[in-house]
Design an enzyme around this catalytic site. Structure first.
Site, PDB file in Angstrom:
ATOM      1  N   SER A 250      -2.284   0.742  -4.827  1.00 33.82           N
ATOM      2  CA  SER A 250      -2.858   1.723  -3.749  1.00 33.82           C
ATOM      3  C   SER A 250      -4.301   2.155  -4.206  1.00 33.82           C
ATOM      4  O   SER A 250      -4.785   2.244  -5.339  1.00 33.82           O
ATOM      5  CB  SER A 250      -1.986   3.283  -4.214  1.00 33.82           C
ATOM      6  OG  SER A 250      -2.690   4.079  -3.353  1.00 33.82           O
TER       7      SER A 250
ATOM      8  N   ASP B 251       0.912  -1.167   0.126  1.00 34.67           N
ATOM      9  CA  ASP B 251      -0.094  -0.134   0.087  1.00 34.67           C
ATOM     10  C   ASP B 251       0.870   1.380  -0.024  1.00 34.67           C
ATOM     11  O   ASP B 251       2.069   1.175   0.386  1.00 34.67           O
ATOM     12  CB  ASP B 251      -0.870  -0.319   1.312  1.00 34.67           C
ATOM     13  CG  ASP B 251      -1.596   1.086   1.344  1.00 34.67           C
ATOM     14  OD1 ASP B 251      -2.324   1.627   0.558  1.00 34.67           O
ATOM     15  OD2 ASP B 251      -1.790   1.820   2.604  1.00 34.67           O
TER      16      ASP B 251
ATOM     17  N   ARG C 291     -14.879  11.810  -1.748  1.00 33.57           N
ATOM     18  CA  ARG C 291     -13.957  12.726  -1.175  1.00 33.57           C
ATOM     19  C   ARG C 291     -13.676  13.632  -2.712  1.00 33.57           C
ATOM     20  O   ARG C 291     -12.958  14.605  -2.336  1.00 33.57           O
ATOM     21  CB  ARG C 291     -12.955  12.011  -0.314  1.00 33.57           C
ATOM     22  CG  ARG C 291     -13.214  11.707   0.958  1.00 33.57           C
ATOM     23  CD  ARG C 291     -11.919  10.698   1.457  1.00 33.57           C
ATOM     24  NE  ARG C 291     -12.233   9.475   1.044  1.00 33.57           N
ATOM     25  CZ  ARG C 291     -11.042   8.530   1.065  1.00 33.57           C
ATOM     26  NH1 ARG C 291      -9.952   8.727   1.446  1.00 33.57           N
ATOM     27  NH2 ARG C 291     -11.444   7.272   0.346  1.00 33.57           N
TER      28      ARG C 291
ATOM     29  N   ASP D  26      -0.283   5.101   0.664  1.00 32.29           N
ATOM     30  CA  ASP D  26      -0.727   5.981   1.748  1.00 32.29           C
ATOM     31  C   ASP D  26      -0.398   5.428   3.050  1.00 32.29           C
ATOM     32  O   ASP D  26      -0.986   4.625   3.552  1.00 32.29           O
ATOM     33  CB  ASP D  26      -1.976   6.735   1.420  1.00 32.29           C
ATOM     34  CG  ASP D  26      -2.141   7.228   0.283  1.00 32.29           C
ATOM     35  OD1 ASP D  26      -2.208   8.506   0.063  1.00 32.29           O
ATOM     36  OD2 ASP D  26      -2.407   6.685  -0.782  1.00 32.29           O
TER      37      ASP D  26
END
Length: 301
Positions: free
Chosen positions: A180, A91, A136, A93
């Site tokens: 990601s 991953d 978002r 972040d």
């Protein structure tokens, strides 16, 4: 011996001292710990184990952590077989970098607190990842896409040990992929800085130099990360036992649970509770010690 308990600290803390090792050996006496094997003095040590067939490696690791009390030492118990991995998925972040990229974009439109709260809930598994991402991204509509390069240069920081981890595994013949739920505009540069073989992420849609507030469908989420692990392993004839994955959020869990070794790195509680291994103190070179690499085996600067 069929298993190994690896104790890991950091160069700065050097907390894997002889008394720490002795405390763990006493706590795991029922698993007949063998003689310690030093991977890096006072930083990483292996304890060979021969636990009962029904023993839970996570329970053994928990007993070891309890014996260490408040020492800043991570403990992972795993089988010795297939310890060295040939495929690594990570991953990005809050794992390979210290930030959540979408939260940094949100800061540019004055919405960081609002979007970060949604990010936190999604990473904890309290809300579904895909609709949370759409919500978002929608709040970023109209943002100048040129800010992305500045954010990468000024705000994105690589997690310590990440480049050494990837470079060492590649030098040993492993294939590495950055996978990601974020965006390719970040994973591309980050993957290049760290040295990954490839990267996969979501595509932020833009027009006329401004973000449209949408991502290209389908969204790369938990299912896509799992599918990528299986795809890359199959393409290289790598058995599941020889795969390694690391992440911190709920959308990483299927990938972590399917890997030969899934590592929750400074992860959300739900992820740390379910992953086979967890790292809370050490940097990302911990994943090399977990594979039996010694400090002198590390590649890169």
């Amino acid at each position: 011996m069929t298993h190994v308990a690896t104790l890991i600290s950091t160069e700065a803390q050097r907390a894997v001292t002889p008394d720490a090792v002795a405390a763990v050996r006493a706590a795991l006496a029922g698993a007949a710990p063998g003689e310690p094997v030093v991977l890096d003095p006072e930083v990483a040590v292996d304890l060979p184990l021969a636990p009962a067939p029904e023993a839970d490696p996570r329970a053994l690791a928990e007993a070891a952590r309890a014996a260490l009390a408040d020492r800043p030492v991570d403990v992972v118990v795993q089988p010795l077989a297939h310890r060295r991995k040939r495929l690594f998925l990570a991953d990005m972040d809050s794992t390979m970098i210290g930030q959540e990229c979408i939260d940094e974009l949100a800061a540019e439109v004055g919405l960081k607190d609002r979007i970060a709260a949604i990010t936190e809930r999604a990473m904890r598994g309290e809300i579904a990842f895909e609709p949370a991402l759409r919500e978002r991204v929608g709040l970023l509509a109209g943002l100048d896409a040129a800010v992305i390069d500045r954010l990468i240069a000024e705000r994105i920081t690589l997690t310590p040990g990440g480049r050494t981890l990837v470079m060492t595994m590649r030098a040993a013949g492993a294939y590495t992929a950055l996978v990601s739920g974020g965006f390719t505009v970040f994973t591309g540069p980050v993957a290049a800085m760290i040295g990954f073989d490839e990267n996969r992420a979501n595509i932020l849609l833009a027009e006329g130099g401004r973000l449209l507030g949408r991502v290209e469908e389908p969204i790369l989420g938990a299912d896509a990360k799992l599918a990528t692990l299986r795809e890359l392993a199959a393409a290289r004839a790598i058995p599941p036992a020889e795969t390694l994955a690391v992440g911190d959020g709920a959308n990483d869990l299927p990938m972590l649970e399917a890997a030969g070794l899934g590592v929750a790195y400074r992860a959300k509680p739900k992820v740390a509770a379910r992953a086979a291994a967890r790292i809370e103190h050490a940097d990302l070179t911990a994943l090399l010690y977990l594979q039996g690499y010694r400090r002198e085996d590390f590649a890169g600067p």
